[in-house]
Structures are given as C-alpha cells and as structure tokens.
Design a protein around this motif. Structure first.
Motif, PDB file in Angstrom:
ATOM      1  N   GLU A  40     -33.000  14.526   8.898  1.00 17.66           N
ATOM      2  CA  GLU A  40     -33.223  13.110   8.605  1.00 17.66           C
ATOM      3  C   GLU A  40     -34.530  12.569   9.169  1.00 17.66           C
ATOM      4  O   GLU A  40     -34.871  11.406   8.922  1.00 17.66           O
ATOM      5  N   ASP A  41     -35.282  13.388   9.917  1.00 17.44           N
ATOM      6  CA  ASP A  41     -36.552  12.941  10.500  1.00 17.44           C
ATOM      7  C   ASP A  41     -37.705  13.556   9.713  1.00 17.44           C
ATOM      8  O   ASP A  41     -37.881  14.779   9.712  1.00 17.44           O
ATOM      9  N   PRO A  42     -38.527  12.749   9.040  1.00 17.43           N
ATOM     10  CA  PRO A  42     -39.628  13.301   8.231  1.00 17.43           C
ATOM     11  C   PRO A  42     -40.697  14.019   9.063  1.00 17.43           C
ATOM     12  O   PRO A  42     -41.511  14.762   8.498  1.00 17.43           O
ATOM     13  N   GLU A  43     -40.700  13.807  10.382  1.00 21.38           N
ATOM     14  CA  GLU A  43     -41.678  14.489  11.229  1.00 21.38           C
ATOM     15  C   GLU A  43     -41.214  15.888  11.628  1.00 21.38           C
ATOM     16  O   GLU A  43     -41.978  16.663  12.223  1.00 21.38           O
ATOM     17  N   LEU A  44     -39.963  16.221  11.306  1.00 17.94           N
ATOM     18  CA  LEU A  44     -39.408  17.514  11.668  1.00 17.94           C
ATOM     19  C   LEU A  44     -39.015  18.282  10.412  1.00 17.94           C
ATOM     20  O   LEU A  44     -38.702  17.694   9.380  1.00 17.94           O
ATOM     21  N   ALA A  68     -37.334  15.166  22.953  1.00 17.59           N
ATOM     22  CA  ALA A  68     -37.652  16.443  23.605  1.00 17.59           C
ATOM     23  C   ALA A  68     -38.398  17.370  22.656  1.00 17.59           C
ATOM     24  O   ALA A  68     -39.367  18.031  23.060  1.00 17.59           O
ATOM     25  N   ILE A  69     -37.962  17.448  21.407  1.00 21.68           N
ATOM     26  CA  ILE A  69     -38.627  18.312  20.428  1.00 21.68           C
ATOM     27  C   ILE A  69     -40.096  17.939  20.305  1.00 21.68           C
ATOM     28  O   ILE A  69     -40.983  18.808  20.272  1.00 21.68           O
ATOM     29  N   LYS A  70     -40.362  16.653  20.259  1.00 23.51           N
ATOM     30  CA  LYS A  70     -41.740  16.200  20.039  1.00 23.51           C
ATOM     31  C   LYS A  70     -42.602  16.331  21.291  1.00 23.51           C
ATOM     32  O   LYS A  70     -43.770  16.715  21.220  1.00 23.51           O
ATOM     33  N   LYS A  71     -42.030  16.063  22.453  1.00 22.20           N
ATOM     34  CA  LYS A  71     -42.828  16.109  23.675  1.00 22.20           C
ATOM     35  C   LYS A  71     -43.050  17.524  24.187  1.00 22.20           C
ATOM     36  O   LYS A  71     -44.036  17.789  24.878  1.00 22.20           O
ATOM     37  N   VAL A  72     -42.139  18.439  23.881  1.00 26.36           N
ATOM     38  CA  VAL A  72     -42.316  19.807  24.364  1.00 26.36           C
ATOM     39  C   VAL A  72     -43.522  20.471  23.698  1.00 26.36           C
ATOM     40  O   VAL A  72     -44.071  21.445  24.236  1.00 26.36           O
ATOM     41  N   MET A  73     -43.959  19.941  22.582  1.00 21.42           N
ATOM     42  CA  MET A  73     -45.115  20.497  21.898  1.00 21.42           C
ATOM     43  C   MET A  73     -46.405  20.343  22.713  1.00 21.42           C
ATOM     44  O   MET A  73     -47.357  21.095  22.523  1.00 21.42           O
ATOM     45  N   SER A  74     -46.437  19.371  23.615  1.00 21.49           N
ATOM     46  CA  SER A  74     -47.648  19.150  24.430  1.00 21.49           C
ATOM     47  C   SER A  74     -47.400  19.465  25.905  1.00 21.49           C
ATOM     48  O   SER A  74     -48.092  18.945  26.781  1.00 21.49           O
ATOM     49  N   SER A 123     -38.202  35.418  14.101  1.00 20.30           N
ATOM     50  CA  SER A 123     -39.266  36.254  13.559  1.00 20.30           C
ATOM     51  C   SER A 123     -39.618  35.851  12.126  1.00 20.30           C
ATOM     52  O   SER A 123     -40.784  35.848  11.738  1.00 20.30           O
ATOM     53  N   ALA A 124     -38.604  35.476  11.352  1.00 25.33           N
ATOM     54  CA  ALA A 124     -38.822  35.165   9.935  1.00 25.33           C
ATOM     55  C   ALA A 124     -39.250  33.726   9.680  1.00 25.33           C
ATOM     56  O   ALA A 124     -39.800  33.423   8.617  1.00 25.33           O
ATOM     57  N   SER A 125     -39.029  32.840  10.644  1.00 20.65           N
ATOM     58  CA  SER A 125     -39.186  31.405  10.363  1.00 20.65           C
ATOM     59  C   SER A 125     -40.485  30.793  10.856  1.00 20.65           C
ATOM     60  O   SER A 125     -40.860  29.705  10.426  1.00 20.65           O
ATOM     61  N   ASP A 126     -41.172  31.429  11.799  1.00 18.00           N
ATOM     62  CA  ASP A 126     -42.380  30.855  12.392  1.00 18.00           C
ATOM     63  C   ASP A 126     -42.096  29.476  12.981  1.00 18.00           C
ATOM     64  O   ASP A 126     -42.874  28.532  12.821  1.00 18.00           O
ATOM     65  N   ALA A 127     -40.980  29.349  13.685  1.00  8.01           N
ATOM     66  CA  ALA A 127     -40.582  28.057  14.271  1.00  8.01           C
ATOM     67  C   ALA A 127     -41.510  27.662  15.414  1.00  8.01           C
ATOM     68  O   ALA A 127     -42.089  28.512  16.098  1.00  8.01           O
ATOM     69  N   ASP A 128     -41.627  26.361  15.615  1.00  8.83           N
ATOM     70  CA  ASP A 128     -42.355  25.828  16.773  1.00  8.83           C
ATOM     71  C   ASP A 128     -41.427  25.628  17.957  1.00  8.83           C
ATOM     72  O   ASP A 128     -41.815  25.844  19.108  1.00  8.83           O
ATOM     73  N   LYS A 168     -41.775  22.498  13.186  1.00 10.70           N
ATOM     74  CA  LYS A 168     -40.796  23.421  12.609  1.00 10.70           C
ATOM     75  C   LYS A 168     -39.730  23.747  13.660  1.00 10.70           C
ATOM     76  O   LYS A 168     -40.048  24.248  14.733  1.00 10.70           O
ATOM     77  N   VAL A 169     -38.483  23.449  13.313  1.00  8.56           N
ATOM     78  CA  VAL A 169     -37.392  23.518  14.285  1.00  8.56           C
ATOM     79  C   VAL A 169     -36.364  24.568  13.875  1.00  8.56           C
ATOM     80  O   VAL A 169     -35.942  24.623  12.714  1.00  8.56           O
ATOM     81  N   ALA A 170     -35.959  25.382  14.848  1.00 14.47           N
ATOM     82  CA  ALA A 170     -34.825  26.284  14.699  1.00 14.47           C
ATOM     83  C   ALA A 170     -33.682  25.764  15.564  1.00 14.47           C
ATOM     84  O   ALA A 170     -33.927  25.213  16.647  1.00 14.47           O
ATOM     85  N   VAL A 171     -32.458  25.933  15.118  1.00 13.13           N
ATOM     86  CA  VAL A 171     -31.291  25.453  15.858  1.00 13.13           C
ATOM     87  C   VAL A 171     -30.351  26.623  16.108  1.00 13.13           C
ATOM     88  O   VAL A 171     -29.890  27.274  15.157  1.00 13.13           O
TER      89      VAL A 171
END
Length: 266
Positions: free
Chosen positions: A25-29, A247-253, A66-71, A5-8
């Motif tokens: 456009e990325d189904p993983e995001l 970066a979005i995907k690797k920062v998760m770990s 607060s409202a979005s529960d972004a990762d 879950k991404v916030a911009v």
C-alpha cells in the motif's frame, strides 16, 4: 526517488501479513520477495486479500534474496531463525530489519561488525510501536526517582520467548538510569520456584502468557506511600506498521547494526 525493494520473511504469519499489506500500500516501497516455510507457492497478494503481485511465496530465504535483488529484509519469524536469517541477509548485502527477538548482546556486536564490513545498515527492534518506545523512555526517566521497580508483561500463550524483548529493552533502559538495587526482604524465600519472576539488575520481570491477550506491559514503581504505574497496551498488529515503515526507509541511510527502534525516531 526509486522504490525501496522489500523482502518479507515470515510472510504468512500474523505480523508478516501486516508487513506485506503495508508494503503493497506504500508507493515508495515495492514487494520483491516473500518467504514462508509452509505457505506453499502462492502469490503474496493472496496472503492479505489483495490482487496478485507477481511475487510467489518462497520457502528458502537465501534463494529468495538471491533472485529478488532486495534492498531490505523485514523479518518476523521465530527466535531460532533470528541470527541465521540476519546473517543470510547481510551476506547478500540486504539490510535486515528484525522484528524477531532472541539476540544475545554478543550476537548483536557480531552483526554490527558484519554490517559494517558490508557497508550496510540493519535494525534489531524489540518493539516497533511508538507508544511502547515512549513507555520505555518514561520508565527510564522515572527510575532516577523511583529505583524500586518491577515489570509485568502480558502476551498470548503462543509467544515463544519469555521475558519479551520489549521488557528486556525496558530493563536495560532502567538499568542505565539507576544503580543495581536488590529489592525486597533480604530473607525472602520463594515457596514456589519462579514466583518472584526473572531477576534483572536487582529487580524482577514477570511474564504472563494467556489466550486472549495481545501485548501489554506495565512498569510499576514503588516508594514510601505511593506507587507509579506506566503502562502500554497494544490491541492490533497494524499499530506496529508505521514504525516498520519508518525503519525500512531509515535503514537505507544507516551503517552498522542498530539495536532499538528509538534510534530511528527524530
């Protein structure tokens, strides 16, 4: 695997719009929040010419997180917002991926501590371009053999900071590979203040700001009877998006604040 879950932040800006488009456009995001101080309450899809997403552009970052529960928060705003936005993200347990520059070394140390206290990772990246990372890497390699060097960086006339974050990161890499060496004539005198550029560890960084320029950097090495020039040119903001996606995907770990996208490259 569940979607990230991404916030911009800075969603209505030129880089922010590219990030919004890439996420959609990325189904993983999954885009869960978009923040822009002046865009108004419009659907984020409208910013990038796509159908409605159900995500309404907000003006307040804390409320949106607060409202979005972004990762993950991807931030392309302005240097004055860099530190407060990063701290806001960490406070909500959201992993910051910061394309915004302007952090001091002391701030990066403090943010690393805050991330570790929350058990999350973050990234501060002066540049997300893989080509730019290679330019920096090659420059550090060359500095071992060509210690006389100057950096010339070119950006549009609306860029707020000088020198650029990329040139500072390049200078840091070069400084790790060579001893401080004061270049030029010891009796040199600037007839016009600043003509020799900004001083860094014995060499100079020159910032060019002109309309019609996007983002280029040239690292010039000099030696007796020869010069070596290492140059990278960016022509489109879309060129940064593979790096932002990674970066979005690797920062998760990741745990702690990482400085430099190169650490996320295999």
């Amino acid at each position: 695997m569940s979607q990230i879950k991404v916030a911009v932040a800075g969603a209505s800006g030129r880089m922010g719009r590219e990030v919004v488009k890439m996420v959609l456009e990325d189904p993983e995001l999954r885009l869960v929040a978009a923040v822009a101080r002046t865009a108004g309450p419009v659907d984020a899809g409208m910013l990038v010419g796509k159908p409605d997403t159900g995500v309404i552009v907000a003006s307040d970052l804390a409320e949106a997180l607060s409202a979005s529960d972004a990762d993950v928060l991807v931030d392309f705003t302005a240097p004055k917002f860099a530190m407060p936005n990063t701290e806001t993200a960490i406070r909500f347990g959201v992993r910051p991926v910061m394309g915004t520059t302007g952090f001091t070394p002391e701030q990066i140390i403090e943010l690393d501590k805050q991330c570790k206290d929350r058990g999350i990772g973050g990234l501060i990246a002066p540049n997300f371009s893989i080509g730019a990372i290679l330019m920096m890497k090659f420059s550090a390699m060359a500095a071992k053999y060509f210690p006389h060097v100057e950096i010339i960086e070119y950006h549009g006339d609306q860029k707020l900071d000088a020198p650029s974050g990329t040139s500072i990161k390049t200078a840091e890499w070069i400084s790790e590979a060579r001893q401080e060496l004061r270049q030029g004539n010891p009796n040199e005198e600037e007839v016009i203040e600043g003509a020799r550029g900004g001083y860094y560890n014995g060499f100079r960084i020159h910032s060019v700001r002109l309309p019609g320029v996007f983002a280029q950097q040239e690292v010039v090495f000099g030696a007796f009877g020869q010069t070596l020039k290492i140059r990278h040119d960016s022509y489109d903001r879309a060129g940064y998006m593979p790096g932002v996606n990674t970066a979005i995907k690797k920062v998760m770990s990741t745990t702690g604040m990482v400085y430099g996208f190169e650490h996320f490259l295999d």
